[in-house]
Design an enzyme around this catalytic site. Structure first.
Site, short mmCIF file in Angstrom:
data_model
loop_
_atom_site.label_atom_id
_atom_site.label_comp_id
_atom_site.label_asym_id
_atom_site.label_seq_id
_atom_site.Cartn_x
_atom_site.Cartn_y
_atom_site.Cartn_z
N GLU A 191 18.30 -51.56 -14.35
CA GLU A 191 17.18 -50.64 -14.51
C GLU A 191 17.77 -49.25 -14.34
O GLU A 191 18.47 -49.00 -13.36
CB GLU A 191 16.19 -50.85 -13.37
N ARG A 227 24.35 -62.93 -4.44
CA ARG A 227 24.77 -61.54 -4.62
C ARG A 227 25.98 -61.23 -3.74
O ARG A 227 26.22 -61.89 -2.74
CB ARG A 227 23.62 -60.58 -4.37
N LYS A 239 19.29 -49.16 -2.99
CA LYS A 239 19.21 -47.86 -3.65
C LYS A 239 18.45 -46.86 -2.80
O LYS A 239 18.80 -45.69 -2.72
CB LYS A 239 18.49 -48.00 -4.99
#
Ligand code: ATP
Ligand code: MG
Length: 591
Positions: free
Chosen positions: A59, A294, A304
């Site tokens: 994104e 992950r 983020k």
């Protein structure tokens, strides 16, 4: 059988899946029209030249970090290794918080890591927002097929009827409205006749499914927002879980690889694509989703939101601060694309989570740079040493040429010249007025070798007004110069690095350490700000040897004894040398 010296391939269960698919010819008969599209579009195209297709779908709402690097290396790496193509796709279906600045930075980071989305003469760079028309049309097809309906319950009512792990959900009163009714209502949603949040389009699956994600998940919501690509054309936007499988299918993706938190979404991924394939809208065989754990790296945070907080609160000097785990930060610190790729490969890919030691990145860097980086000498914490018998032995003003290999294991790379004079800079901690036990460098009466030069014998020191060492004094021992006959006859225990006062260049050297003291700074909701390392950045004034005068931005060196350094990408210039320490020569941190 692999060669004995070949690095053992770390586990990657995805390779086994791809190899099985290749062997079975699962995707062999697919057609690809050269651009993304529906079933008819691809059917009209030639056989797909790509044996597999993967994608990296960020994104565009922030800078990429070390976790994304893992995903990039995995997706682009698998495509490269198996004759496939990896698509670069901006997953820009959410109209908020997406900016061109991020788009540009993301593309540059992927390129810098060494990957390309060009293949077979085509640029496979895509935007999910280009598929909005297809997605809306597919939604209408689902409605017509009785597989979706417009729900006008309030958000609270919907939540109340969803049930939970122990309780099955209850049907919405709108669930059995006719397809024609839903279709008309969906048209009104799309035309902006309903307020934000007044209705959603939902899949009609099973309100009592044990998997809550199958309890009639939302497909479309109403949201008046300006989108960076489509502007104000749309006031309905697809939900991520609806959009993503469609994006994969339109692009002919074969292996859609994501992190484990999407595991519970896989049944919906399958339901949606099977439904649209049976309606004849999407090409078959369709993509399949595979999940892996992950990458978590010790001493690093990757959220983020939290990284942004470090930038906003000026804890770091920006997104590309060399202490940041962003790709731009790691680049500025001096990590190489090769080292990052090596570290990601060595971390392996599995379904079992876990933590990768930050040290593995430094180890990968050393493995990459040890054979590549030219050597140089620098004195980071300088104190002057005066050779009191220089004039008498060598003649006043005489310069003695010394030379050192550019790389000790690669003589063909040539030699660097160093010019010794009567005054040199040495490291402050290479002298002790009163030596501690086991100390074998300079102290009064002791002899050491100046690397690539003579043996010297310490005679004492001068102190400044604060009783700090101002100058060290020593005598040159004649006939001991490195590389001359008989030089080794005199054995000394210590060898120290140096640069000559008249022949060295001042440089700013930035020494970095980990940003957090806690191995898992934000695990379990801990306050990561509480474990900030106050010594994570130290700037020192150093003297470096003349071979570094011509260093270009991003050139890398091994400064003997001190580690691997890079000429700063931004601040380094011919008249102002700035070097960042990427990593020390070996692990020195104590846990
Ligand atoms: P957020 O969802 O908070 O915006 P994100 O880190 O998931 O952030 P995306 O842009 O959606 O950001 O990520 C792009 C891709 O990178 C996704 O496929 C995602 O699974 C993958 N990815 C993100 N973080 C990691 C990680 N730590 N390890 C491996 N892959 C990751
Ligand atoms: Mg995400």
């Amino acid at each position: 059988m692999s060669a004995p010296n070949e690095e053992v391939k770390p586990g990657n269960f995805l390779r086994a899946i791809i190899e099985r698919d290749l062997e079975a010819g699962t995707y062999a008969g697919r057609h690809f029209a050269g651009t993304p599209g529906d079933a008819a579009h691809h059917a009209a195209g030639p056989l797909d030249l790509a044996k597999i297709r993967t994608r990296f779908p960020p994104e565009p709402n922030g800078y990429l970090h070390i976790g994304h690097a893992k995903s990039i290396c995995l997706n682009f790496g698998l495509a490269r290794d198996y004759g496939g193509v990896c698509h670069m796709r901006f997953d820009d279906t959410n109209p908020e918080k997406e900016e061109q600045e991020y788009v540009d930075a993301i593309l540059e980071s992927v390129r810098w890591l060494g990957f390309s989305w060009e293949a077979h003469g085509t640029s496979h760079l895509y935007h999910a927002s280009d598929y909005f028309d297809f997605m809306a049309g597919a939604a209408e097809a689902l409605i017509r097929a009785g597989l979706a309906y417009v729900d006008e319950q309030s958000a609270d009512e919907m939540r109340d009827r969803r049930g939970d792990f122990n309780t099955p959900g209850a049907d919405s009163p709108y669930r059995n409205r006719t397809p024609a009714d839903s279709l008309a209502r969906f048209g009104e949603m799309r035309e902006g006749k309903l307020a934000d949040g007044a209705a959603v389009l939902r899949a009609k699956i099973d309100m009592s499914s044990p998997n809550i994600n199958l309890r009639d998940p939302a497909l479309y919501r109403i949201k008046r927002a300006t989108h960076h690509n489509t502007g104000d054309r749309w006031c309905i936007y697809p939900m991520y879980t609806y959009a993503h499988p469609i994006e994969d299918a339109l692009e002919n993706i074969t292996h859609s690889i994501c992190t484990l938190e999407f595991e519970d979404q896989r049944p919906f991924y399958d339901w949606l694509l099977d439904s649209l394939c049976s309606l004849g809208l999407l090409a078959q065989p369709r993509p399949h989703q595979y999940e892996f754990a992950r990458l978590n790296v010790t001493y690093v945070i990757t959220s983020k939101r939290r990284l942004r907080q470090l930038v906003d609160e000026k804890i770091v000097d920006g997104w590309d601060d060399p202490r940041m785990p962003t790709i731009v930060g790691m680049r500025r610190r001096g990590y190489t694309p090769e080292a990052i790729r090596l570290m990601c490969e060595r971390a392996g890919t599995s379904k079992a989570g876990g933590w990768t030691d930050y040290a593995s990145l430094d180890i990968a860097l050393r493995d990459d740079l040890d054979p590549k980086a030219p050597r140089a000498m620098a004195v980071l914490d300088p104190v002057k040493l005066v050779l009191t018998n220089w004039d008498e032995l060598m003649g006043a003003g005489t310069i003695d040429a010394c030379s050192a290999p550019v790389h000790p294991a690669q003589p063909d790379r040539g030699r660097r010249s160093l010019a010794m004079g009567s005054e040199i800079w040495i490291e402050r901690d290479d002298f002790m007025e009163v030596p501690s036990k086991g100390y074998f460098r300079l102290f009064p009466g002791n002899r050491v070798r100046l690397k690539y030069g003579h043996v010297i014998e310490c005679t004492g020191c001068l102190l400044d007004a604060n009783a700090r060492i101002a100058e060290v004094r020593a005598k040159l021992v004649p006939d001991t110069k490195s590389g001359t006959p008989g030089a080794d006859a005199l054995k000394v225990k210590g060898v120290i690095t140096w640069v000559a006062v008249h022949d060295s260049i001042p440089a700013e050297v930035r020494l970095y350490e980990r940003l957090f003291n806690d191995e898992q700074p934000d695990a379990g909701g801990r306050d990561f700000m509480a474990s900030l390392n106050p010594h994570s950045k130290r700037v020192v004034s150093a003297y470096v040897e003349p071979s570094l005068a011509s260093a270009q931005n991003e050139d890398r060196f091994q400064l003997e004894r001190h580690g691997y350094f890079v000429a700063d990408r931004i601040d380094h210039a011919a008249n102002r040398l700035v070097f960042n320490r990427t990593a020390t020569l070996r692990e020195s941190f104590t846990k």
